[in-house]
Design an enzyme around this catalytic site. Structure first.
Site, PDB file in Angstrom:
ATOM      1  N   CYS A 113      -2.480   2.859   3.506  1.00  0.00           N
ATOM      2  CA  CYS A 113      -2.887   1.656   4.019  1.00  0.00           C
ATOM      3  C   CYS A 113      -4.047   2.146   4.951  1.00  0.00           C
ATOM      4  O   CYS A 113      -4.519   3.322   5.232  1.00  0.00           O
ATOM      5  CB  CYS A 113      -1.901   0.984   4.784  1.00  0.00           C
ATOM      6  SG  CYS A 113      -2.255  -0.748   5.155  1.00  0.00           S
ATOM      7  N   ASP A 114      -4.828   1.159   5.519  1.00  0.00           N
ATOM      8  CA  ASP A 114      -6.021   1.401   6.270  1.00  0.00           C
ATOM      9  C   ASP A 114      -6.074   2.478   7.239  1.00  0.00           C
ATOM     10  O   ASP A 114      -6.857   3.259   7.383  1.00  0.00           O
ATOM     11  CB  ASP A 114      -6.511   0.073   6.611  1.00  0.00           C
ATOM     12  CG  ASP A 114      -6.874  -1.143   5.538  1.00  0.00           C
ATOM     13  OD1 ASP A 114      -6.762  -0.822   4.547  1.00  0.00           O
ATOM     14  OD2 ASP A 114      -7.335  -2.111   6.227  1.00  0.00           O
ATOM     15  N   LYS A 115      -5.222   2.420   8.223  1.00  0.00           N
ATOM     16  CA  LYS A 115      -5.108   2.942   9.375  1.00  0.00           C
ATOM     17  C   LYS A 115      -4.522   4.533   9.209  1.00  0.00           C
ATOM     18  O   LYS A 115      -4.646   5.362   9.926  1.00  0.00           O
ATOM     19  CB  LYS A 115      -4.371   2.385  10.589  1.00  0.00           C
ATOM     20  CG  LYS A 115      -5.253   1.139  10.773  1.00  0.00           C
ATOM     21  CD  LYS A 115      -6.489   1.194  11.093  1.00  0.00           C
ATOM     22  CE  LYS A 115      -7.310  -0.260  10.851  1.00  0.00           C
ATOM     23  NZ  LYS A 115      -7.105  -1.199   9.905  1.00  0.00           N
ATOM     24  N   SER A 154     -12.133  -6.899   8.738  1.00  0.00           N
ATOM     25  CA  SER A 154     -11.296  -6.422   7.819  1.00  0.00           C
ATOM     26  C   SER A 154     -12.596  -5.923   6.646  1.00  0.00           C
ATOM     27  O   SER A 154     -13.582  -6.498   6.577  1.00  0.00           O
ATOM     28  CB  SER A 154     -10.469  -7.401   6.880  1.00  0.00           C
ATOM     29  OG  SER A 154      -9.988  -7.001   5.746  1.00  0.00           O
ATOM     30  N   GLU A 202      -8.649  -6.797  13.602  1.00  0.00           N
ATOM     31  CA  GLU A 202      -9.340  -7.455  12.594  1.00  0.00           C
ATOM     32  C   GLU A 202      -9.470  -8.972  12.508  1.00  0.00           C
ATOM     33  O   GLU A 202      -8.182  -9.427  12.924  1.00  0.00           O
ATOM     34  CB  GLU A 202      -8.965  -6.698  11.207  1.00  0.00           C
ATOM     35  CG  GLU A 202      -9.573  -5.161  10.944  1.00  0.00           C
ATOM     36  CD  GLU A 202      -8.809  -4.534   9.895  1.00  0.00           C
ATOM     37  OE1 GLU A 202      -8.208  -5.518   8.966  1.00  0.00           O
ATOM     38  OE2 GLU A 202      -9.257  -3.456   9.491  1.00  0.00           O
ATOM     39  N   ASP A 224      -2.039  -4.272   7.914  1.00  0.00           N
ATOM     40  CA  ASP A 224      -3.254  -5.167   8.167  1.00  0.00           C
ATOM     41  C   ASP A 224      -2.876  -6.532   7.272  1.00  0.00           C
ATOM     42  O   ASP A 224      -3.127  -7.769   8.192  1.00  0.00           O
ATOM     43  CB  ASP A 224      -4.734  -4.462   7.954  1.00  0.00           C
ATOM     44  CG  ASP A 224      -4.779  -3.384   8.855  1.00  0.00           C
ATOM     45  OD1 ASP A 224      -3.878  -3.019   9.506  1.00  0.00           O
ATOM     46  OD2 ASP A 224      -5.953  -2.812   8.882  1.00  0.00           O
ATOM     47  N   CYS A 227      -5.562  -2.717  -0.999  1.00  0.00           N
ATOM     48  CA  CYS A 227      -6.328  -3.853  -1.458  1.00  0.00           C
ATOM     49  C   CYS A 227      -7.310  -3.410  -2.389  1.00  0.00           C
ATOM     50  O   CYS A 227      -7.931  -2.420  -2.334  1.00  0.00           O
ATOM     51  CB  CYS A 227      -6.676  -4.471  -0.287  1.00  0.00           C
ATOM     52  SG  CYS A 227      -5.513  -5.144   0.687  1.00  0.00           S
ATOM     53  N   CYS A 276       0.909  -1.207  -0.067  1.00  0.00           N
ATOM     54  CA  CYS A 276      -0.059   0.055   0.112  1.00  0.00           C
ATOM     55  C   CYS A 276       0.633   1.263   0.018  1.00  0.00           C
ATOM     56  O   CYS A 276       0.502   2.394  -0.586  1.00  0.00           O
ATOM     57  CB  CYS A 276      -0.966   0.029   1.275  1.00  0.00           C
ATOM     58  SG  CYS A 276      -1.856  -1.491   1.341  1.00  0.00           S
TER      59      CYS A 276
END
Length: 561
Positions: free
Chosen positions: A129-131, A477, A451, A88, A201, A56
């Site tokens: 990325c996610d966070k 997730s 997650e 993650d 992702c 990511c």
């Protein structure tokens, strides 16, 4: 010689550069190549989330450098600095996953500390990325200096046996291998092709859900949410973002001018219409907290009940973010919702134009399969729901995309923390009709609310995805799908009802009624509560212990301040 305009834009940096007493500071700045002319220009922070720990973010250095180019071209002085990322997808299913949500707070705090401490006049963040995406937005809202967000972009789909695949397929393949439906060689071959390069992702998982929400809220340039990481347009867009930020500084247009309640309502509307990640609830509430906007769980349920589900995107559908980009990106969804009167078109954005004006300027393709017409929705209601009941008196979250009208009722299979549940699933001990309960995975109990894609992927891989419901005070997730209830509050670690459950208790998950209940009388609850002892904390020192002491309930965003 500096212009009056340049000097006027040095809202904070003048504290560092002006006057004889600032000679030591200027001396240090000169050591980094700054000239006398630079001292009179606005200073701009470039928060760069680049790292080698996840695809990511592995490419973000080149985007951060493009942002710096744009800032220089618009007569600002950029200062790049780095902060952390937790992957993650890589840490999933390990003890390291507990650090993921913690990283959101660390990222927000670190960006705030540098931008505040170095007296920067404006801020641009480059994240993937996610966070780190909500972490960046929390810092942006908290600092409230002219700011803009840039998404690193989505990964392209891989190809396995002629079919598009992504990381979701690999997690689910682990379950298929455990059940004997896939060989080890097949699992290896899929693993080798699922993630073909850089980017976040591929499906509408958490990263692409949050990039969508941020674009809809007006804090990134139009199209930012869907442009793939490897597309040359991404670098050009980032350079333009650097230039745009200098105009925001000139106009003194600040994040809280953009991040209004109406902007958050727009973001929720688009997210639920597309079947976005349950994590969007947690993150949007945290960003709203920093922006001083009143946002609650009830807002998500209210909006989802009145918003049609119109996007056929993974994990519950067929397409990925790069597919949507080919038809105009998130603007395609927004155009349909706006025409139906479901969006506030007059909200302001970083372009200096309204959301409606931005959307009108984007070319979209109406004849395609990714987004269906409003009057022919995949479901009449949106993809997220908030549940209440005696198991979740303060609320819980479920992604309902694909199974909106089902009721699940069955015996509780109770596990303290994820690992025990995953092992039971792998041993084929979970049967159709069971309600798997995983507790002590909340913000305090985990700590970190990890997650559980490994668990959900294993269930789906064994063919149990629609036959077994999962209930947890942890979270899922964005790649998870099926009847998975997360964010159950209060969590077990603080004495919530989920901590009082026993093996075999009968749980009813009634999605149409938005309820989550266990068949226990108030007397039985009282008796169990009197005997309740939470399990000992997993960590008593270090960042996880510090986080557990500070973090609030998931029902208000799991924030620490």
């Amino acid at each position: 010689m500096a212009t009056t305009s340049q000097l006027r834009l040095k809202h904070r940096s003048k504290e560092i550069t002006e006057g004889p007493d600032r000679a030591p500071a200027r001396a240090m700045l000169r050591a980094m190549g700054l000239t006398s002319a630079d001292m009179d220009k606005p200073f701009v922070a470039v928060a760069n989330l680049a790292s080698d720990v996840t695809p990511c973010n592995v490419h973000l250095d080149r985007l951060a450098d493009a942002a710096k180019e744009g800032i220089r071209q618009a007569d600002g002085v950029p200062f790049k600095f780095g902060t952390i990322t937790i992957s993650d997808g890589i840490s999933m299913g390990t003890e390291g996953m507990k650090a993921s949500l913690v990283s959101r707070e660390v990222i927000a705090d670190s960006i705030e500390v540098v931008t505040f401490g170095e007296r920067m006049d404006a801020l641009i963040t480059v994240a993937g990325c996610d966070k780190n995406m909500p972490g960046c937005m929390m810092a942006i809202a908290r600092l409230n200096v002219p700011s803009i967000f840039v998404y690193g972009g989505t990964i392209m789909a891989g190809n396995y046996l002629g079919e598009d695949v992504n990381i979701q397929d690999v997690f689910e393949a682990v379950g298929a291998y455990a059940s004997g439906d896939m060989t080890l060689d097949q699992l290896h071959d899929l693993e080798c092709v699922a993630c073909p390069g850089e980017g976040s992702c591929a499906g509408l998982f958490t990263a692409n859900t949050m990039s969508t929400a941020i674009e809809v809220m007006g804090m990134s340039l139009p199209g930012d949410a869907s442009i793939p990481a490897t597309d040359p347009r991404k670098k050009a867009e980032t350079r333009l973002a650097g230039q745009t930020l200098m105009r925001l500084l000139e106009e003194d247009l600040r994040p809280r001018d953009i991040l209004t309640r109406q902007a958050f309502e727009n973001a929720i509307t688009v997210v639920v219409s597309m079947g976005g990640s349950t994590n969007s609830v947690l993150h949007l509430m945290a960003i709203a907290h920093e922006a001083q906007v009143d946002l609650s769980l009830q807002d998500f349920d209210r909006i989802s009940r009145s918003t049609p589900y119109i996007a056929d995107m993974r994990p519950a559908g067929r397409f990925v973010m790069a597919d949507l980009d080919g038809y105009g990106g998130v603007s395609l969804v927004m155009k349909r919702l706006l025409k139906a009167g479901m969006l506030h078109g007059d909200t302001m954005t970083v372009t200096g134009k309204t959301l409606q004006q931005n959307i009108e300027g984007i070319e979209t393709v109406e004849d395609q399969e990714v987004v269906v017409p409003i009057d022919q929705p995949r479901s009449p209601t949106g993809g997220l729901a908030i549940l209440y009941g005696n198991l979740a008196p303060e609320g819980a979250v479920i992604k309902v995309a694909g199974h909106q009208e089902r009721v699940y009722k069955g015996p509780a299979r109770v596990f303290d923390q994820e690992h025990a549940a995953f092992q039971a699933i792998q041993r084929r001990e979970i049967k159709p009709g069971d309600i798997v309960v995983i507790r002590y995975e909340g913000p305090k109990g985990g700590p970190g609310m990890q997650e559980m894609l490994g668990v959900t992927g294993a269930l789906i891989g064994q063919g149990l995805g629609d036959e077994v419901a999962l209930v947890t005070d942890g979270r899922f997730s964005g790649a998870s799908h099926g009847p998975m209830v997360g964010h159950v509050t209060p969590e077990a670690a603080v004495g919530g009802p989920i901590g009082l459950l026993q093996e075999g208790d009968i749980i009813t998950l009634d999605i149409p009624a938005r309820s989550l209940n266990v068949k226990l009388t108030e007397e039985e609850f009282t008796d169990r509560r009197a005997k309740f002892q939470p399990i000992p904390p997993n960590y008593t020192s270090g960042v996880l212990a510090k986080y557990a002491k500070l973090v609030s309930s998931a029902s208000v965003g799991a924030v620490t301040g």
